[in-house]
Design an enzyme around this catalytic site. Structure first.
Site, PDB file in Angstrom:
ATOM      1  N   SER A  16     -31.218  76.857  -4.534  1.00 46.03           N
ATOM      2  CA  SER A  16     -32.572  76.340  -4.290  1.00 46.03           C
ATOM      3  C   SER A  16     -33.495  76.346  -5.499  1.00 46.03           C
ATOM      4  O   SER A  16     -34.630  75.887  -5.395  1.00 46.03           O
ATOM      5  CB  SER A  16     -33.236  77.126  -3.147  1.00 46.03           C
ATOM      6  OG  SER A  16     -32.680  76.757  -1.910  1.00 46.03           O
ATOM      7  N   LYS A  41     -35.173  73.119  -6.273  1.00 42.44           N
ATOM      8  CA  LYS A  41     -36.411  72.627  -5.650  1.00 42.44           C
ATOM      9  C   LYS A  41     -37.596  72.557  -6.608  1.00 42.44           C
ATOM     10  O   LYS A  41     -38.596  71.912  -6.291  1.00 42.44           O
ATOM     11  CB  LYS A  41     -36.744  73.482  -4.428  1.00 42.44           C
ATOM     12  CG  LYS A  41     -35.721  73.317  -3.303  1.00 42.44           C
ATOM     13  CD  LYS A  41     -36.026  74.189  -2.098  1.00 42.44           C
ATOM     14  CE  LYS A  41     -35.057  73.847  -0.958  1.00 42.44           C
ATOM     15  NZ  LYS A  41     -34.185  74.953  -0.597  1.00 42.44           N
ATOM     16  N   SER A  84     -38.651  77.748   0.946  1.00 45.99           N
ATOM     17  CA  SER A  84     -37.420  77.089   0.507  1.00 45.99           C
ATOM     18  C   SER A  84     -36.732  76.344   1.644  1.00 45.99           C
ATOM     19  O   SER A  84     -35.496  76.354   1.768  1.00 45.99           O
ATOM     20  CB  SER A  84     -36.458  78.122  -0.104  1.00 45.99           C
ATOM     21  OG  SER A  84     -35.532  77.505  -0.963  1.00 45.99           O
TER      22      SER A  84
END
Length: 402
Positions: A57, A60, A112
């Site tokens: 993640s 992101k 997230s």
């Protein structure tokens, strides 16, 4: 025209900082790690920093900065079936629900949420694939060399072009861009520094609450931003930034432990940030005040006007900036200054004409360079000037002087 290397004026090339760094940071949990000077992208320490790995993640941060740069915070995002069926961690959005882009960015960066990432990607790019193309184009624009995005949320993925992956160096470079160079850096920092956030869908049917999972925000003074990540393939990952006394450090970690070692990434980040703060200081560089010799001007009229003297032209370093330039240097590092200057030039010479270059080098890399230019005009000797000078030897003035 003949050139001559005048030589090294100051300093010694990178003495031992990579070695001393390894001596002082011997034990890192991460398989790949980088400590970067965010201001110029210089790697201050690395452990397998150019090794490609999945990044979970931490992906992101690219999704967020692209959405900020290409969308509007008040945009209404429609949730597709594809977005709604994304796996945990997710917001739990439902097909055909509507959200403001602003709210989904907090969902993306604080919690997230994988479904929020896909909804954002489809809104900005039209499809996940089109958005991934934008991510890859942006990575190249930033200067990443070994990054390939497939998903906007960082879930493990591969296609015929490769695996969803990056390097610790590229990841640090992306974070540096997000916090210092992007036109939307203030918005990025505002979102990622928020401790908690509450919002509703556009139609006010449901309410949602987000908590920031970047625990490093409160672990050290000066933390600017950060993003965690985990998948079974990537392990625990992290990228974070810290500012201290005008210095901005970025740490990127890939493969930093697997369950139950969630805290490894915090230990590694603290160790690298501490090393940077204790060993690197801003020092004035690129002064442009190095002493330079005058350059001989062949067939030029000398300043003295003496027929039998050689002409010379004084030179100076033409700095682009007038204010002092500071560079983040290890306590054992010195910048090497190399001057290349014409030994002899042919008249005529015009003021500000380039006659050489000064380069400032660190670790075999040119950090900065400036032109060396003539400070005045030097005219070429002509028949009229020669005739006047020769005539002076035969016609003395009344004091008996030429």
């Amino acid at each position: 025209m003949k050139k001559v290397l005048i030589g090294i004026l100051t300093g010694v090339l990178l003495v031992s900082s990579p070695v001393s760094a390894k001596e002082e940071i011997e034990q890192l949990y991460a398989q790949s790690a980088v400590l970067m000077d965010a201001d110029n992208g210089r790697v201050l320490f690395e452990k397998n920093g150019s090794e490609k790995k999945p990044m979970a993640s931490t992906t992101k941060i690219m999704t967020c900065i692209l959405a900020l740069e290409e969308g509007n915070l008040t945009d209404v995002v429609n949730v597709s079936e594809n977005a709604a069926r994304q796996p945990k961690v997710h917001l739990g959005m439902q097909m055909d629900e509507k959200f403001y882009l602003r709210d989904l960015l907090y969902s993306l960066m604080l919690e997230s949420h994988n479904d929020s990432a896909v909804a954002i990607a489809e809104h900005i790019g039209g499809s996940v694939q089109a958005f991934a193309d934008k991510m890859n184009a942006k990575a190249k624009e930033i200067g990443c060399r070994d990054t390939y995005f497939i998903t906007p949320n960082g879930l493990d993925a591969s296609d015929d072009k490769g695996e969803h992956s990056t390097t610790a160096e590229d990841l640090a470079r992306i974070m540096s861009y997000c916090i210092l160079k992007s036109p939307k850096k203030e918005s990025f920092l505002s979102i990622t520094q928020k401790g908690s956030y509450h919002f509703m869908d556009v139609d006010c049917h449901r309410s949602f609450s987000c908590q920031n999972h970047n625990a490093f925000l409160t672990m050290m003074d000066g933390v600017l931003s950060g993003k965690t990540g985990f998948t079974g393939k990537a392990g625990y990952c992290y990228v974070g930034a810290l500012e201290s006394r005008g210095r901005t450090f970025v740490v990127a970690l890939l493969g930093c432990g697997w369950p139950n070692n969630k805290g490894y990434k915090w230990a590694d980040t603290r160790r690298l940030m501490t090393y940077g703060m204790e060993n690197y200081e801003l020092r004035e560089a690129f002064s442009g005040k190095e002493p330079l010799r005058d350059v001989t001007v062949k067939a030029g009229i000398p300043t003295s006007g003496n027929l039998f003297e050689k002409a010379h032209v004084p030179v100076k370093i033409e700095k682009i900036q007038n204010s002092p330039v500071e560079v983040l240097l290890h306590r054992e590092e010195e910048i090497e200054t190399v001057v290349e200057l014409q030994e002899e030039v042919q008249a005529p010479i015009e003021r500000y004409e380039k006659l050489g270059t000064v380069r400032y080098i660190l670790d075999r890399e040119v950090l900065q360079q400036y032109p060396i230019v003539a400070q005045e005009n030097v005219e070429k000797i002509n028949f009229r000037w020669i005739f006047q000078k020769i005539s002076g030897y035969y016609f003395l003035n009344e004091d008996g002087r030429m």
